[in-house]
Design a protein around this motif. Sequence first.
Motif, PDB file in Angstrom:
ATOM      1  N   SER A 155      28.968  82.031  99.882  1.00  0.00           N
ATOM      2  CA  SER A 155      30.060  81.518  99.161  1.00  0.00           C
ATOM      3  C   SER A 155      29.931  79.797  99.163  1.00  0.00           C
ATOM      4  CB  SER A 155      31.522  81.586  99.957  1.00  0.00           C
ATOM      5  OG  SER A 155      32.487  80.932  99.203  1.00  0.00           O
ATOM      6  N   HIS A 193      38.590  81.903  98.763  1.00  0.00           N
ATOM      7  CA  HIS A 193      37.850  80.768  98.600  1.00  0.00           C
ATOM      8  C   HIS A 193      37.677  80.179 100.069  1.00  0.00           C
ATOM      9  CE1 HIS A 193      37.539  81.734  94.851  1.00  0.00           C
ATOM     10  NE2 HIS A 193      37.924  80.795  93.901  1.00  0.00           N
ATOM     11  N   PHE A 199      31.193  82.116  91.754  1.00  0.00           N
ATOM     12  CA  PHE A 199      31.884  83.053  92.885  1.00  0.00           C
ATOM     13  C   PHE A 199      32.974  83.436  92.809  1.00  0.00           C
ATOM     14  CE2 PHE A 199      34.008  82.942  96.866  1.00  0.00           C
ATOM     15  CZ  PHE A 199      33.457  83.846  97.558  1.00  0.00           C
TER      16      PHE A 199
END
Length: 204
Positions: free
Chosen positions: A147, A132, A42
Amino acid sequence: MGILDNNKTPLVVYDIDDIVWLLNYRIAEDLGIDENRFLSTFSVKDNPLLSREERQKIIAAFADSRYFENIQFMAGVENILAPQQLGARVVFNSNSFSERIAELKAEQLLAAVPGLRQEQIQMHIIHYGKTHKKVLDPSTTILVDDSPFNVALSPALMNVMPAWMPWSYSDEAIEQLVDKPVKWCESLDDINDFVYQTVAAMTA
């Protein structure tokens, strides 16, 4: 009301990018970067399979509104609000790199999902260093997100991830998600069906 508190309305939260349309596949194709390398993990800046130049181009693309024009939504997007028939509340929650990108996504989503209202779309304007972490409602019941960072921090009773995004089940992702209830689905239709059945079971 099933496993939920009597007064709790199930809250279903869908991500947008790479859940209801394939943003990163679009960027990979446009930049001529192999999908297997691009989507292996990711975090673009920590991806050892990408060159420094490729990383810079990808991060710049995330802020380029051209990639968010003429979105081709996946089959099933029109059915996402179906759990509301069971008493659930369905919302979209997405990060964007600019107000313009947020506007483009919201406008096209409203046109694609019958009955969707503006107040059901939560947009957060961020810069790359904040990708994030997504701000999630602590009462989230089901989270649909690609994610592993978001799912690792998810307060949801169940998390659903797309099997079409390799970084959703990479070795790093599996390690991050070891303590989380996660269901991987093969298509948006599969996700919608699973979410609907899960809400039905929770509210029975």
